[in-house]
Design a protein around this motif. Structure first.
Motif, PDB file in Angstrom:
ATOM      1  N   PRO A  39       0.839  -1.203   0.000  1.00 19.34           N
ATOM      2  CA  PRO A  39       0.000   0.000   0.000  1.00 19.34           C
ATOM      3  C   PRO A  39       0.875   1.255   0.000  1.00 19.34           C
ATOM      4  O   PRO A  39       2.022   1.223   0.459  1.00 19.34           O
ATOM      5  CB  PRO A  39      -0.794  -0.126   1.308  1.00 19.34           C
ATOM      6  N   SER A  40       0.356   2.336  -0.513  1.00 14.54           N
ATOM      7  CA  SER A  40       1.123   3.582  -0.544  1.00 14.54           C
ATOM      8  C   SER A  40       1.394   4.084   0.871  1.00 14.54           C
ATOM      9  O   SER A  40       0.727   3.681   1.835  1.00 14.54           O
ATOM     10  CB  SER A  40       0.350   4.652  -1.312  1.00 14.54           C
ATOM     11  N   GLU A  41       2.386   4.934   1.003  1.00 11.11           N
ATOM     12  CA  GLU A  41       2.698   5.514   2.312  1.00 11.11           C
ATOM     13  C   GLU A  41       1.472   6.233   2.867  1.00 11.11           C
ATOM     14  O   GLU A  41       1.172   6.127   4.065  1.00 11.11           O
ATOM     15  CB  GLU A  41       3.871   6.484   2.196  1.00 11.11           C
ATOM     16  N   ARG A  42       0.769   6.980   2.006  1.00 16.59           N
ATOM     17  CA  ARG A  42      -0.413   7.711   2.461  1.00 16.59           C
ATOM     18  C   ARG A  42      -1.485   6.758   2.986  1.00 16.59           C
ATOM     19  O   ARG A  42      -2.108   7.021   4.017  1.00 16.59           O
ATOM     20  CB  ARG A  42      -0.966   8.556   1.316  1.00 16.59           C
ATOM     21  N   ALA A  43      -1.667   5.620   2.288  1.00 12.48           N
ATOM     22  CA  ALA A  43      -2.679   4.648   2.724  1.00 12.48           C
ATOM     23  C   ALA A  43      -2.290   4.038   4.067  1.00 12.48           C
ATOM     24  O   ALA A  43      -3.142   3.830   4.941  1.00 12.48           O
ATOM     25  CB  ALA A  43      -2.844   3.561   1.675  1.00 12.48           C
ATOM     26  N   LEU A  44      -1.016   3.737   4.248  1.00  7.95           N
ATOM     27  CA  LEU A  44      -0.556   3.159   5.513  1.00  7.95           C
ATOM     28  C   LEU A  44      -0.654   4.178   6.643  1.00  7.95           C
ATOM     29  O   LEU A  44      -0.999   3.816   7.783  1.00  7.95           O
ATOM     30  CB  LEU A  44       0.883   2.656   5.369  1.00  7.95           C
TER      31      LEU A  44
END
Length: 237
Positions: A39-44
């Protein structure tokens, strides 16, 4: 005992360590499978309620352990977990262990001898025609490298690696490859091969013949002689 020294003292863990635990759980549970994009950093950040530094540190820890691969400009991906990955992660520590004491190198030689005898026994019991043809081809390839010490040693490793692969056990094959790589790290005096290459080739050829004849005890005895003769080749630098 002071309060600071108390074993019951509750310590606050770093956020990145907690994120790392969660990500490892996603991988071991199968929610994130080998080959999947992370998952993207933003999603995490949104999922775990933490900032970007904690996520990045956790992802870097996963990368350092070999669980994921971080590529610049691309999404990080989950790696397949296998015996080769596990042993590669211990490679640096193993080399430090071997260089720290001559006794450790001797212990590795002994372990390798016991392992090789087991591998050749299995090979004599279950090698296919294709396996035997591959072994003969590898002996021929090694013969073609006479006069090139480095290539000759690499071909020697390939021969013994193939013996381990015949077992059909990926853990055995990975362990064999790791031990051979660690041992050949200590071949500083390659002149020890000078004049003995033909002997090595003859021994390898006899081992293959005995495997082809399903002569288990003969193959084990020949391998034991081969290893006993060659064991002094490996010298610490």
């Amino acid at each position: 005992m002071t309060v600071e020294d108390s074993p019951d003292k509750i310590t606050r863990r770093k956020l990145s360590d907690q994120v790392l635990d969660r990500l490892q759980a996603l991988i071991t549970s199968g929610e994130l499978k080998p080959g999947d994009a992370m998952p993207s950093e933003r999603a995490l950040m949104a999922r775990f309620g933490v900032g970007r530094p904690a996520v990045r540190e956790a992802l870097q820890s996963l990368h350092n352990s070999g669980l994921i691969t971080i590529s610049h400009g691309e999404r990080s991906r989950v790696n397949a977990i296998d015996a080769d990955l596990v042993l590669s992660q211990s490679d640096t520590i193993a080399r430090l262990l071997l260089s720290s004491s001559p006794g450790n190198l001797q212990h590795l030689k002994q372990a390798r001898q016991m392992f090789e005898l087991g591998m050749v026994r299995l090979a004599a019991q279950q090698a296919s025609r294709e396996d035997i043809a591959d072994l003969r081809r590898l002996v021929d390839q090694q013969r073609a490298h006479l006069g090139n010490a480095e290539a000759f040693v690499s071909a020697d490793m390939a021969f013994h690696t193939k013996l381990a692969q015949i077992s059909g056990n990926p853990i055995m094959a990975a362990v064999s490859g790791a031990m051979l790589a660690w041992l050949f790290e200590y071949h500083g005096a390659l002149l020890h091969w000078s004049g003995k290459e033909e002997v090595t080739l003859a021994e390898h050829a006899r081992i293959v013949d005995l495997i082809a004849a399903r002569d288990t005890e003969g193959a084990v005895a020949e391998m034991a002689r081969h290893l006993a003769r060659a064991q002094d080749v490996f010298e610490a630098r």
